[in-house]
Structures are given as C-alpha cells and as structure tokens.
Scaffold this active site. Sequence first.
Site, PDB file in Angstrom:
ATOM      1  N   LYS B  73       0.852  -1.200   0.000  1.00  0.00           N
ATOM      2  CA  LYS B  73       0.000   0.000   0.000  1.00  0.00           C
ATOM      3  C   LYS B  73       0.887   1.249   0.000  1.00  0.00           C
ATOM      4  O   LYS B  73       1.909   1.289   0.703  1.00  0.00           O
ATOM      5  CB  LYS B  73      -0.867  -0.035   1.262  1.00  0.00           C
ATOM      6  N   SER B 148      -9.609   1.421   3.273  1.00  0.00           N
ATOM      7  CA  SER B 148      -8.809   2.215   2.376  1.00  0.00           C
ATOM      8  C   SER B 148      -7.766   1.442   1.580  1.00  0.00           C
ATOM      9  O   SER B 148      -7.225   1.970   0.612  1.00  0.00           O
ATOM     10  CB  SER B 148      -8.083   3.284   3.195  1.00  0.00           C
ATOM     11  N   SER B 172      -9.526  -1.047   7.500  1.00  0.00           N
ATOM     12  CA  SER B 172      -9.070  -0.759   6.142  1.00  0.00           C
ATOM     13  C   SER B 172      -8.437  -1.930   5.407  1.00  0.00           C
ATOM     14  O   SER B 172      -8.128  -1.819   4.228  1.00  0.00           O
ATOM     15  CB  SER B 172      -8.066   0.405   6.153  1.00  0.00           C
TER      16      SER B 172
END
Lengths: 479, 474
Positions: B73, B148, B172
Amino acid sequence: MNTNYELIAGLEIHAQLSTSTKAFCRCPNRYGAEPNTLVCPVCLGAPGALPVLSKEVVKQATKLALAIGAEIHLHSRFDRKNYFYPDLPKGYQISQFNHPFATGGELHIAVGTSVRPIRITRAHIEEDAGKSMHLADGSTVVDMNRCGVPLIEIVSEPDFREPEEAGAYLTSMRELLRFIGVCDGNMEEGSLRCDANVSVRLRGESELRERTEMKNLNSIRSVERAIRAEMQRQIQAYESGGEISRQTLQWDDQSGKLTPMRAKEGSNDYRYFPEPDLPWLEITEADIDCERELLPTLPAARRKRYREEYGLHEEAVYLLASDRAISDYFETLLVDGRAPAIAAAWVQGDVQRILNENAWDFTEFPVSAARLGGVIDAVEQGRISRNAGRDLLRRMMTDTRSADEMISAEGMEQLSDATALRGIVRELLERFPSELAKYREGKTKMIGFFMGQIMQATKGQADPNSSREILMNELDHSN
Amino acid sequence: MHPRIPSPAILRQTPSKLPEAVEAALACAREHEDLGAYLTLLEERAREQAAQVVARVNAGERLPLAGYLVAVKDNIAIKDVPLTCGSKILDHHPSVFTATAVERLERAGAVIIGKTNLDEFAMGSSTENSALKQTLHPRDISRVPGGSSGGSAVALAIGSCHAALGSETGGSVRQPAAFCGVCGLKPTYGRISRYGLVAFGSSLDQIAPFASTCEELYPVLCAMSGADPRDATSASAPVPSSQKLTEPDRKLRIGVLRDYLEHESLAPDIASASRDAIERLRSDGHELIDLHLPVLSYSIPVYYIVATAEASSNLARFDGVRYGFRHPEADELSQVYDLSRGGGFGPEVRRRIMMGTYVLSAGYYDAYYNTALKVRRVIADALLDALSRVDVILTPTTPSTAFKIGEKVDDPVAMYLSDVFTVPANLAGVPALSVPWSDDSNGLPIGLQLIGKSFEEEFLLRSGMILERLRPTT
C-alpha cells in the site's frame, strides 16, 4: 519606582541536556555544525518516521530532579503540543503536559546576606525546535540541527519579589546544571534559555493580577533588566488607570524595550493530547538510586563544609564550590591532610591567575592535584620558598615532572642552614658599610635591602624566615 | 488471460522460476491497469530483487518468503520510491527510508512488485478518496473494492501477487478483503512495527497483510512481526514460529455477537451466510456461545473522535514548507499553510482534520476527546472480557457487500458505518481476521470476521482455516 507595588515573578528555564544524541533519534546533539547536517527522518518529521526516547535523556533529567529535590514520578507521559511554525517540522512539539517527569523541589538563592529557597513547580522533558534565522533581505531560513535536542523545562513558582532574585536564581540554577553535568549553561549559544512571567500588585493584596510572559531573555542581566522594565510598565499602567492584558512580550537587549510578540500561527490553543507514538515513561526506584549514587555533593553542601569546617572566607567558599572540576581539584588537594586554607590560597590565587593569563577553562589546566600538592608540600616543609614554589608551578605548565623531581634535579632545595646563612650575611654587611651605617641611624627599611641581597646571593634559595632572623641578629649585635 | 503466477510453495521449490513469475505478475498488473490497483509498478526493482533472491537461495540461504511476490500500500515507505499516500500534497515525494515491515519482508526473500492505491492518507472505506486514481471492484467495475487498502485487495484478487500489505486503522484491510474475496488480518497493536507507515491514527494504526488463504498469510505475518527499536510502541511479545499452519487440534469455543447478527444495517444475504456458518461450525463440533456487548454500538463515534484527533496532529507536517505540494500563489507564511493544505488535501482529509482539531480544542476537549478515551477503554474492556471466555469471536466482516461507486460519497456517516463491525478490534488493539465465506445473490464476496486474543494471531489464523474448510463450495 512606586514602592506601593510588589513584584510577583516566576521563571521558566529551558536547559538543553548534555546528551550525545538528540532526544528521539540518534542524531548527534552538538552545537555549531553546518546548518541542516545533524538531521534524520525522525527529527525532520519525514512521513512514517517515529520517535524513540533516548535513555540518556532520562538519566540527565533524573539527576536534575534529584539535585533540586523534586519528586520524580515513576510514570510520566509525553504529550503533543500542536502549532504551526517553519522550525517545527512535525507541526507539534513532543513535551510533557499532564504528567510531568518531576514536580516540586526548591533551589536556594543568595541575595545580599540572606539565603532563601525558591520553590520549583515542575520539571519536564521536551524537545527543542529548529532555529529560524531572519535574513537582511526579509527572507527566513531554518536550521533543523536543533530539532529534537532534549530540553528540560524547569518552572519556578512565582516566588521572586525583586528582579535581582530572579537573576540570582538563574545564576544558581546554571551553576547547578553545570555542576551535575546536565547542561553546559551557555546562554549565548542558547543551551540555557529563560522566559519570565511577571505581574505586580499593591502590597497587602492577596489576589494575583494578570501576568505577562517575556521571552528571549538571553543573559542573567537581561532577565533582571527585562523584569524591571516590565514591572515599571505594569505599575505605570495601573497608576494611570489602565489594565494589563495577558500577552507575550519580546525583550530587546540592545534597546532595552519590550515589544508584543506576533502571535504564533492561529490561537494559543495548543490542543495538547497524549503522544500516541511513545509509551508511558516508566522509571524505577532502582534507576533513581543509581543516579543518586552518581550525583556529586552539590555546591550548597560543599559551601557549608568550606565555611563551617574549613573556616574559609566567603570569597574562597564561593569560588571553590561554583565549578565541579575546581571544587573536586581543591578537595583532592585536601586528601593528603593539607590545610584547607593553604590549599584554597593556592587554587584561588596562583592557579586562578594562570587560568586568567592564558584565558583557560579549568579543564585546560595541565597540572594535576597530585603535582600541585607536591609543590605545596615542599613549600610547607620549608624545602623551597613560597616564591620558588610559585615559580615551580609555572614551570609545570611545560614540564611534566613531579615537584620533588624538579627540585632535586635542579638543586632548588632552600638554603636554611644557619652557619652558611650567617656567613653570607656577615659578608654582605662588610660589602655594604654605608647601608649598614644608615640602618644604624634608624633607617629600618634597609632590612629590605639586605634581604634582597641575600636572595640575590643565594639565587632565591635562602629560607626567608631563617635569613631574616639571622640578619636581624647580625644587624643588632655585630659591630 | 495472463498465465496465473505459480504459488509461493512451487516457487520456493524451484526458485529459478522466480524471474519468470515476476514477469507474469507485472504482465497481470498491466493487463488489469483499468482496475487501478497500482499507483507505481516497481518493474526494475522487482527484477533485481528476484535475481538477488535466486542468488541467495542458491547460496544456501533459507528464506521463509522466497517465492512470495508482494504488493505494498502506498502509505508504507520504500527508500527512493515515491510515497504518495494517494494524495496530491506529497507530490510524488520519494521516501528517504524503508519501512521496517518491508525491510523484514525483503530480508525474508519477498519481492515487492508495486505500490497500490488507497483512500488519501488511508481515510475512507472505498478507495474513492484517492486523489490519484479510481480503483474498481475486480468482479463488477461499477462497484468499489472497499478501502482504504482497496488497491492491495484488488492487486491480490486479480492474481498479480501472493500477498499484499495494507494498513488498518478501523478496518481498512478486513473490509476490502471481505469485498474482494481474500483473507485480511489486522494484527495485535504493536505486533508489526509502524516505522515507515505514514501515520493516520497512531494509537490504532497497524500494517496488515492480505493473502489468498490463512496458510499463505501466516509466513508473511511471521516475517514482519516483532519488536523494532525504531518503534517504541512495537511489542516484544514472542513472534510466532513460521512452521506449517494447521487447524487447531481441538474444538473451539466460539463467541457469536448477537448485536451484530441482528444489526439493522446487516444485509440479508450476509445475515443468512452468517447463520449458515454458525450451523456448519456447530455441526463440525464447535461450541457456539451467544455474546451481547451493547457498548460496542459506541465504537464508530469513539473511533471517529480518537482517529481524527490523532490525524489532525499527524497530518500537520504536510505544510508545504519542506517537501511536497506548495501552492504557487502562496507568498507569505500563512498562505503557504492555508493554500498548500487547502489545495493539497482532498475533501475527506480536510473534513477529518477539521473534526480532529475541533474535538481537541479548548472547551470541547472534555466533552469529545476525553470522553471518547474513556469509552474506548470501556469498549476494550468489554471485548477483552468476552475474549477471556471464548477462543475467538465470530461476526460478519461488513454489513454489506461491495457497494456502487458514488453510492456513499455524499453521505460520510453511511460510509463510516461500513466499518461498524471492524472498528472494535482496533479500539481494543486485538487481532482480527476476515476470511471469505460465500457470495451474495449478486455474486459478490461475503467475508466473515474472527476476533482473537492479543498476540494470538497464529491461533486466529488456524481458526480461520476451519472456516476455509467449512465454507460452501460454489
């Protein structure tokens, strides 16, 4: 100044801790390097970097807390103090707000002949910000080398009633910080900084009136001057029917003026909250004991001993206990049973004179206590004269031998043999008949002339006491 | 279609195939470029790393992650690689250091193939808040992948990697794992160093891995776990040993959160999937125990106070002074701050900074922030108490399956409620796992959540294997 008013002032002292690294990263903690060279992702607040508290910081803070007799909290916590400024790369300062490292304590100050305690509110650990420098062309540049340097903030109670008391407190605190090796106390380089809170009130009033804060007090003198100036300003305001509002003032030492500071970005709401990147700071009684054992005897206790046990005069008492190295040196001289007054005279006189002449710090003084002790012993045993001893000490600046080695190698032993001295004296009296005649006419200052001749004849090695005795005897009894 | 990349197990046995697998993974990522999983493909870097891993294995090194291709990420730092956090404000600023978690993965032999898309600064539940790219659901491009960590979930779901790193603050990783039909584990707070993870809510944040199965996830977790001298909040609890993962050798006591099964927002398909799971677990011999924890209903408000308060401070460093975006029209200091931050941050990040600033402000601090801290403690205590009576707690991961793009962007509270079942584990710091169970009537994945005891990730993953065995075959 209107004497119906009394001063109520307190000091906040920020002392940079003498640690090898910064508080929360491994960058060196050093003054004077090229700007922005002592930095890393942590102290620059790079995205993703995290602070880790240095153990050295805790040790230094512990020493200070012990030295002022504060209560050290076994659990203390860091908070974030949030504000925007270009020299604050994270947008917050790591400090301690609700749970400080230590609370309470006191420091004694001497003003005139009285000594009184000043109460200390708290001492907490925080990090320094960078340094903004405003250039002539109007631009501002920032040096981040100072970011993350560990500070201890020491907050006093509003116990000062005279500006000189604040000065005396700062002097004592600086001396103490240096003495225990926690801070070098250099106010010019900013390793020791001071803010003052000032209010005034009519004598007899019990309530405190509104106070102002003064920043940028970079010397002991400016602390006293700024407090005095602010005190006068407040009294004038009240006397002319005005009010004082809470504000922060900047002291300009050159003009001797106070100007209101531009408010930091936004309001003064720092939105303190617990620093989630750092766990509670836990310290054990054993950790504290460990620092307590390493703590030297403090200046106050040393002075008491010098004054009461050694019977030294006040000047020596102060000088010999104000610097750890000098004080330890002095005390080392006493170990072999030397008389304190004599050792004090050497350190305070001869040693100090050499330091001044060379503009040396005491740490640069090349003669160990053992070697000076040898000089003192030779003088006290009458083997060399005081003057020869003084000369020997000076030669030790470039000579690494002991006093005994130098004395015997160079035949410096003092001439105190009575027969030999008497022979020299008689010879001189014969060589200077007119001077002898003048003495006989009552000119006693001729004694000095003959003493000088004796020293000259013996290259200074004649024992002055024996020489004088023999000379007097010969002057008064020979024909 | 691209050739599916061989499994880590196969690559581990025949490391010579690793360079080929890297090419296949990169080809897969490029082929699915329209899904918007990746922000940066580290093509050259991945090739070099693969060559190094082959050399190290040939030199006799035992590398537990040799053969693993991993996506990361883009709020996790890799030296000299742009670190965008899905935001304009960082302006493709390259990181000056590598996160401990990534360092450890690489040391263990993993190859990082790219950086993945995310909601800006990990603030969101759909990856729609990325300022750089829209990420689409791999099964239905009109839907969101969750967030996210949506980019990482999609990168894994399309088969361009074996594992992916996301980050968790309130769900997330588990939520996009559930949406995209993969496994996602939020470790215990402190289990994995946060050094190099760009902070959102520091007291909640954890780097969290995705993988296709619990078994494949386990070595990734092991490699990253353990105390880190650069993160004072990292835990020194013993690190699980990286042996082969098997189901627990006994039957479990499984807590079932009635409050969640009867939750008003729970989609019917997920409710029936959960009931089905409970039945199958019971038939498998496990004991199911009803739990009632009404205090958990305060989780979302508490979370949004604590997380935004911390975020308002954490994001103060993005000020246009030293790096990243500085507004071209700013010529004095206050404008540098106002225009750079106002123009550099997207609307959701601005909203959270303002909320966080508000709850910490004088006069509101006690009513919001302090109260939230106290309630957080009560929630954590309730959850820890429940966990002391069972082995794991079972809940649905999310109240709904993947929703439509744009469906919730104008209703932040509805968006926040997608994390309603995942947030309590973050507040309490305990580990939690999302395992794919079945599909809903639209063919969209449904995930089930197992919440475990602190530092018992290994047991949690072993329990997850039971769900993997029992899930209905489609």
